[in-house]
Design a protein around this motif. Structure first.
Motif, PDB file in Angstrom:
ATOM      1  N   TYR A  61      39.284  -9.699  19.349  1.00 49.20           N
ATOM      2  CA  TYR A  61      38.459 -10.231  18.267  1.00 49.20           C
ATOM      3  C   TYR A  61      39.016 -11.592  17.847  1.00 49.20           C
ATOM      4  CZ  TYR A  61      36.203  -5.724  17.835  1.00 49.20           C
ATOM      5  OH  TYR A  61      35.479  -4.597  18.079  1.00 49.20           O
ATOM      6  N   TRP A  64      42.650 -10.568  29.730  1.00 50.56           N
ATOM      7  CA  TRP A  64      42.688  -9.431  28.801  1.00 50.56           C
ATOM      8  C   TRP A  64      42.247  -9.826  27.402  1.00 50.56           C
ATOM      9  CZ3 TRP A  64      45.843  -9.721  24.559  1.00 50.56           C
ATOM     10  CH2 TRP A  64      46.916 -10.628  24.607  1.00 50.56           C
ATOM     11  N   LEU A  97      33.442 -18.493  14.954  1.00 56.02           N
ATOM     12  CA  LEU A  97      33.275 -17.292  15.772  1.00 56.02           C
ATOM     13  C   LEU A  97      32.954 -16.134  14.844  1.00 56.02           C
ATOM     14  CD1 LEU A  97      36.316 -17.856  18.118  1.00 56.02           C
ATOM     15  CD2 LEU A  97      33.928 -17.906  18.786  1.00 56.02           C
ATOM     16  N   ASN A  98      32.076 -15.263  15.310  1.00 57.12           N
ATOM     17  CA  ASN A  98      31.699 -14.110  14.493  1.00 57.12           C
ATOM     18  C   ASN A  98      32.857 -13.107  14.473  1.00 57.12           C
ATOM     19  OD1 ASN A  98      30.571 -11.805  13.369  1.00 57.12           O
ATOM     20  ND2 ASN A  98      28.549 -12.313  14.157  1.00 57.12           N
ATOM     21  N   PRO A  99      33.381 -12.798  13.283  1.00 60.11           N
ATOM     22  CA  PRO A  99      34.575 -11.949  13.223  1.00 60.11           C
ATOM     23  C   PRO A  99      34.386 -10.528  13.746  1.00 60.11           C
ATOM     24  CG  PRO A  99      33.759 -12.480  11.010  1.00 60.11           C
ATOM     25  CD  PRO A  99      32.998 -13.322  11.970  1.00 60.11           C
ATOM     26  N   VAL A 100      33.170 -10.026  13.827  1.00 59.49           N
ATOM     27  CA  VAL A 100      33.015  -8.629  14.230  1.00 59.49           C
ATOM     28  C   VAL A 100      32.603  -8.437  15.690  1.00 59.49           C
ATOM     29  CG1 VAL A 100      32.462  -7.899  11.880  1.00 59.49           C
ATOM     30  CG2 VAL A 100      30.618  -8.382  13.476  1.00 59.49           C
ATOM     31  N   HIS A 101      32.452  -9.527  16.445  1.00 60.65           N
ATOM     32  CA  HIS A 101      32.130  -9.361  17.859  1.00 60.65           C
ATOM     33  C   HIS A 101      33.316  -9.783  18.726  1.00 60.65           C
ATOM     34  CE1 HIS A 101      28.131  -8.335  16.869  1.00 60.65           C
ATOM     35  NE2 HIS A 101      27.699  -9.547  16.574  1.00 60.65           N
ATOM     36  N   ARG A 102      33.498  -9.053  19.840  1.00 59.17           N
ATOM     37  CA  ARG A 102      34.552  -9.420  20.782  1.00 59.17           C
ATOM     38  C   ARG A 102      34.194 -10.763  21.413  1.00 59.17           C
ATOM     39  NH1 ARG A 102      37.486  -4.726  21.983  1.00 59.17           N
ATOM     40  NH2 ARG A 102      36.568  -2.947  20.917  1.00 59.17           N
ATOM     41  N   PRO A 159      37.203  -5.150  12.229  1.00 61.29           N
ATOM     42  CA  PRO A 159      38.294  -5.380  13.170  1.00 61.29           C
ATOM     43  C   PRO A 159      39.465  -6.141  12.543  1.00 61.29           C
ATOM     44  CG  PRO A 159      36.367  -6.700  13.736  1.00 61.29           C
ATOM     45  CD  PRO A 159      35.944  -5.722  12.688  1.00 61.29           C
ATOM     46  N   ALA A 198      39.502 -10.998  26.752  1.00 61.27           N
ATOM     47  CA  ALA A 198      38.050 -10.824  26.683  1.00 61.27           C
ATOM     48  C   ALA A 198      37.638  -9.838  25.605  1.00 61.27           C
ATOM     49  CB  ALA A 198      37.517 -10.374  28.038  1.00 61.27           C
ATOM     50  N   SER A 199      38.449  -8.797  25.432  1.00 60.61           N
ATOM     51  CA  SER A 199      38.058  -7.777  24.465  1.00 60.61           C
ATOM     52  C   SER A 199      38.741  -7.971  23.116  1.00 60.61           C
ATOM     53  CB  SER A 199      38.362  -6.393  25.029  1.00 60.61           C
ATOM     54  OG  SER A 199      39.704  -6.343  25.429  1.00 60.61           O
ATOM     55  N   HIS A 234      40.077 -12.935  15.189  1.00 59.03           N
ATOM     56  CA  HIS A 234      41.250 -13.057  14.328  1.00 59.03           C
ATOM     57  C   HIS A 234      42.546 -12.800  15.069  1.00 59.03           C
ATOM     58  CE1 HIS A 234      40.806  -8.684  14.306  1.00 59.03           C
ATOM     59  NE2 HIS A 234      42.079  -8.657  14.025  1.00 59.03           N
ATOM     60  N   GLN A 235      42.446 -12.264  16.293  1.00 57.97           N
ATOM     61  CA  GLN A 235      43.658 -11.985  17.054  1.00 57.97           C
ATOM     62  C   GLN A 235      44.143 -13.203  17.833  1.00 57.97           C
ATOM     63  OE1 GLN A 235      41.678  -8.656  18.980  1.00 57.97           O
ATOM     64  NE2 GLN A 235      43.221  -7.287  18.145  1.00 57.97           N
ATOM     65  N   HIS A 242      35.928 -20.221  11.478  1.00 54.60           N
ATOM     66  CA  HIS A 242      34.698 -19.608  10.992  1.00 54.60           C
ATOM     67  C   HIS A 242      33.533 -19.793  11.951  1.00 54.60           C
ATOM     68  CE1 HIS A 242      36.728 -18.802   7.282  1.00 54.60           C
ATOM     69  NE2 HIS A 242      37.105 -20.059   7.218  1.00 54.60           N
ATOM     70  N   TYR A 261      29.629 -19.512  11.880  1.00 52.24           N
ATOM     71  CA  TYR A 261      29.238 -18.728  13.055  1.00 52.24           C
ATOM     72  C   TYR A 261      27.734 -18.483  13.084  1.00 52.24           C
ATOM     73  CZ  TYR A 261      29.165 -14.480  10.184  1.00 52.24           C
ATOM     74  OH  TYR A 261      28.884 -13.541   9.225  1.00 52.24           O
TER      75      TYR A 261
END
Lengths: 366, 322
Positions: free
Chosen positions: B148, B143, B102-107, A360, B145-146, B150-151, B100, A263
C-alpha cells in the motif's frame, strides 16, 4: 483475520496476478524484515487485549448499575404482582418474601452478584417464566425489525450521502441535507403516530400495529411471511427514517473531506468516469470513518427499537422493556438492560477492531 | 513533424466568490515528440493551471479559451467520451506530493494497472503483470506490487507515479512539481529516471517547477511564467545562465553559485510579492518589482519578442538587457 493483518506484503496470489503468471512477482520477492513481522504481531495482540479488557471493564460497570438503577426508579412490584384487589399486610409480606424484596438491599445485592456469576437471571415477577426465556422469545422479532431498518437506513443513507457530498452545493445536496435534518429532528413517537394516521388509518394500506393479523400463526409459511412483511413496513420505515439521517450526514462529510485529495484528480486524469472515481476511489476512503461511527450509533438503534416497538406494538425486546418498566418487573428489566448495554459495548469493540482491518494504514503502521 | 502538443493563446479565468481571477493570460507553445520543456515561475503564476488545463481537469466553472491541441484534436472542444479516451492515453501527469496522489486503500499494482485496464481493455491480471514490468523499469522490486502507498518512502511513491504515467505509453508527460517534496539525493535520482525514460521512448515532457536548476538540468527548453504569461522561452542552459527578462534573471540569480563565498553572503532575491492576479499592474505586470524599470513600462503591454531565433522574451528592453 489476525493472520491476514500480519502477513507481510509478499507474493499473495489472491492480491495480485493470480496463479501461474506470477513470474514477475517471484523475482526478488522476499521482502526484508522477519523481525518486523513478529513485532507487528505482538503489537496486534496488545491492541486486541486493550480493546477486550476495555469492554470487560465497561461490562462490569453495566452489571453493577443494572442492580441499582431499577431499584432507584421506584414503583411497587408487589402491587403489580398481587393484582388490583386489596391486600392484607400478611399477603403483602408473603409476596415480598417470595420476591426477595423483604431482605435488606445489601443482601439483595449479594444475591444478585451470585446470580450473575451463575448466570441465573431469575423469574419474571409477572409471568414467573425465566426472564431469559422471555428475552430469547422476543429477540428474533427485534432483530427482524432493527435489521430491516438498519439495512434500509445504512444502505440508502451511505448511497445518498456519498452522492450529496460528491456534488457539494448542488440542489440535490441541499435537498437531501434538508430532508435528513428534518427526519433527525423528528421524535420517533411523533413520526410513528403520523405514519400510522396517514398510512393505516386514512389510506388503510398497512395494519396499525402488531406483527401478525388476528388469524395468527395457523397460516402456511408463505402467507405468514407476507403477513409479517406487511406488518413490518411501517415500523421498519419509521425506525429507518430516524436513523437514516446519521448515515447521510456522516457519509456526506467524509466524502467532503476526501474530495480535495490529489488521488481523486489522478483518478479523473486517468480517464475514469466521474461516477467510477466516486465509487472506486472516494467512497472506500470515506467509508472508513463511517464504519466506526455507524457502530458507535448502535446504542441509539436499540433506543429507536424501544420507541418504535412501543408505538407499533411490535412484540420485540423494546416493547417487553416498556411493559416491564411499568410494573417494574426488576429481574426482566435487569436482563434486558444488560443485554442492550452489552450489545452496544460489543458493537463498539468490534468497530474498533474492524476499522483496524479495513484501513491498510492503521493495519500495518503504528 | 506534427507537434504532440500545441497551445494557442490559452486564457484561463477562475470564477470565485471574489469575482473573476485571470490565472493564465494568453500563452502559446508547441512541443514535438521528444521535446522537453521546463516551465518555471513562482507560486501562483499559473503554471499548474496550465498543466490542469491540458487534460481539462480544472473546476467546471473555470473559463478556458484558446486552443489546446493534443495529438491533432482540440482538448477544449472535444466530447467527454473522447476526452476520457485522451486522458492518460494521450497525455499523463506526474503530480506533486506523491503522498496524496496515490489512493491509500488500493495496492499500488492495482493503481498502476487501472489506466491499462481502462484504455487497453486488458484483464486486470494481465494489466497487473504489466504494472510489475513498469515497476521494474522505475527500479521498484516486484514484491512491492502488493504494497500500500503508506508502506513506501517518498521517493518510491514518486517512482510509482512515474510508472503509472508511463502505463499507457502516452506521447506527452506533464510532471507537475514531481520532485518538489523529495530530498536532494532522491530528487536527483528521480530526475535522472524521468530524463532517461522520456529520452528512450521519445516522449515529450513538460516539467513544471519553481526550481530553475532542476529544469535546466532536465529539459532542453526553459519557459518562465510571470503573472499568467510567458516572459521568457529559450534554450534552457542559456536561459539559466543569461536570461533576457529581468524576472527570469532574478529567478536564476536566486540560486547561489556553489563555491562562491561572495555570492553566498549576498544572495540575490527579488523584493516585493507576486502580484495579485485579480488586480494586476498596468503595462508590464512585472514593472513594480523590476530593477531596470523604464518610464513606458507601466503603460506599454509587452508580448514575447524575438531575442534570437530560438529565444523569446517579453521585455521592452530585450535588446539592451542582453
Amino acid at each position: 483475520m489476525g493472520n491476514l493483518s500480519t502477513t507481510p506484503p509478499s507474493v499473495s496470489p489472491s492480491g495480485g496476478a493470480g496463479g501461474g503468471d506470477d513470474a514477475g512477482y517471484s523475482a526478488g520477492t522476499t521482502p526484508p524484515g522477519g523481525v518486523h513481522r513478529s513485532a507487528a504481531r505482538r503489537e496486534l495482540w496488545r491492541f486486541l487485549a486493550g480493546r477486550v479488557s476495555g469492554a470487560v471493564v465497561s461490562m462490569l460497570l453495566v452489571l453493577l448499575s443494572a442492580f441499582f438503577i431499577f431499584r432507584v426508579i421506584g414503583g411497587d412490584p408487589v402491587r403489580a404482582v398481587g393484582g388490583d384487589s386489596p391486600m392484607t399486610p400478611e399477603q403483602r409480606a408473603e409476596i415480598e418474601e417470595r420476591l426477595g424484596l423483604n431482605e435488606p438491599l445489601r443482601v439483595q445485592f449479594w444475591e444478585y452478584v451470585k446470580d450473575v456469576f451463575t448466570l441465573d437471571w431469575g423469574q419474571s415477577y409477572v409471568s414467573s417464566a425465566q426472564v431469559t426465556d422471555l428475552m430469547w422469545d422476543r429477540l428474533p422479532n427485534t432483530l427482524l425489525l432493527t435489521g430491516t431498518a438498519l439495512i434500509l437506513a445504512a444502505g440508502l443513507g451511505v448511497w445518498i450521502g456519498a452522492r450529496a457530498g460528491w456534488r457539494q452545493g448542488s440542489t440535490f445536496e441541499k435537498t437531501q441535507v434538508g430532508i435528513s435534518l428534518t427526519l433527525w429532528s423528528a421524535p420517533t413517537f411523533w413520526l410513528g403516530m403520523i405514519v400510522i394516521i396517514v398510512f393505516s388509518v386514512r389510506l388503510d394500506l398497512f395494519p396499525v400495529n402488531g406483527m401478525r393479523s388476528a388469524r395468527g400463526g395457523d397460516q402456511d409459511f408463505l402467507p405468514d411471511l407476507l403477513d409479517v412483511a406487511h406488518h413490518l413496513v411501517l415500523p421498519a420505515c419509521t425506525m429507518a427514517a430516524v436513523i437514516y439521517a446519521q448515515y447521510v450526514l456522516i457519509m456526506r462529510s467524509s466524502i467532503l473531506e476526501e474530495r480535495g485529495n490529489d488521488y481523486l484528480t489522478v483518478a479523473k486524469a486517468k480517464g475514469l468516469r466521474d461516477d467510477v472515481v466516486r465509487r472506486r476511489h472516494a467512497v472506500p476512503n470515506a467509508l472508513l470513518p463511517t464504519v466506526t461511527l455507524i457502530a458507535l450509533q448502535f446504542g441509539a438503534i436499540f433506543n429507536g427499537a424501544l420507541l418504535t416497538e412501543t408505538i407499533f406494538s411490535w412484540p420485540g425486546l423494546g416493547l417487553l422493556f416498556y411493559q416491564a418498566i411499568k410494573i417494574p418487573d426488576i429481574p426482566l428489566l435487569q436482563v434486558l438492560f444488560i443485554f442492550f448495554a452489552g450489545t452496544t459495548i460489543l458493537a463498539n469493540m468490534l468497530a474498533d477492531i474492524i476499522y483496524r482491518f479495513l484501513d491498510p494504514r492503521v493495519r500495518r503502521s503504528a | 513533424m506534427t507537434p504532440v502538443l500545441e497551445i494557442d493563446d490559452l486564457r484561463i479565468t477562475y470564477r470565485g466568490s471574489r469575482g473573476e481571477v485571470p490565472a493564465v493570460r494568453g500563452i502559446s507553445m508547441s512541443l514535438e515528440p521528444g521535446d522537453t520543456l521546463g516551465l518555471a515561475g513562482e507560486s501562483g503564476c499559473g503554471k499548474s493551471t496550465v498543466a490542469g488545463a491540458i487534460l481539462r481537469l480544472l473546476p467546471r466553472e473555470t473559463q478556458v479559451t484558446g486552443r489546446i491541441v493534443l495529438d491533432g484534436d482540440d482538448v477544449l472542444t472535444m466530447s467527454f467520451g473522447k476526452l476520457r479516451a485522451v486522458r492518460w492515453a494521450g497525455a499523463s501527469i506526474v503530480f506533486q506530493g506523491a503522498m496524496h496522489s496515490l489512493n491509500p486503500v488500493h495496492r499500488i499494482a492495482r493503481q498502476i494497472a487501472e489506466p491499462i485496464v481502462l484504455h487497453e481493455g486488458l484483464s486486470s491480471d494481465a494489466a497487473e503483470k504489466r504494472a510489475v514490468e513498469l515497476m521494474a523499469q522505475v527500479g521498484l522490486p516486484a514484491w512491492r506490487a502488493s504494497s500500500y502507498p503508506h508502506q513506501l518512502s517518498g521517493g518510491q511513491r514518486q517512482r510509482v507515479m512515474i510508472a503509472m504515467a508511463l502505463a499507457c505509453s502516452p506521447q506527452l508527460i506533464i510532471a507537475d512539481e514531481a520532485t518538489t517534496a523529495l530530498d536532494v539525493m532522491i530528487q536527483a535520482q528521480v530526475l535522472a529516471l524521468i530524463k532517461r525514460l522520456v529520452a528512450e521512448r521519445n516522449i515529450a515532457l513538460v516539467m513544471i517547477s519553481h526550481d530553475l536548476s532542476v529544469l535546466a538540468d532536465t529539459c532542453d527548453r526553459l519557459a518562465v511564467m510571470y503573472a499568467g504569461k510567458l516572459v521568457e522561452d529559450g534554450p534552457s542552459h542559456e536561459v539559466f545562465a543569461a536570461a533576457r527578462h529581468p524576472y527570469a534573471q532574478a529567478l536564476s540569480a536566486a540560486f547561489p553559485t556553489v563555491g562562491d563565498p561572495a555570492e553566498r553572503r549576498n544572495p540575490h532575491g527579488l523584493a516585493g510579492d507576486p502580484p495579485d492576479p485579480s488586480n494586476l499592474p498596468t503595462g508590464c505586470s512585472f514593472h513594480p518589482r523590476c530593477p531596470v524599470v523604464r518610464d513606458d513600462c507601466a503603460s506599454t503591454s509587452v508580448e514575447l519578442r524575438r531575442a534570437r531565433d530560438d529565444w523569446r522574451a517579453a521585455c521592452l528592453r530585450v535588446e539592451e538587457v542582453a
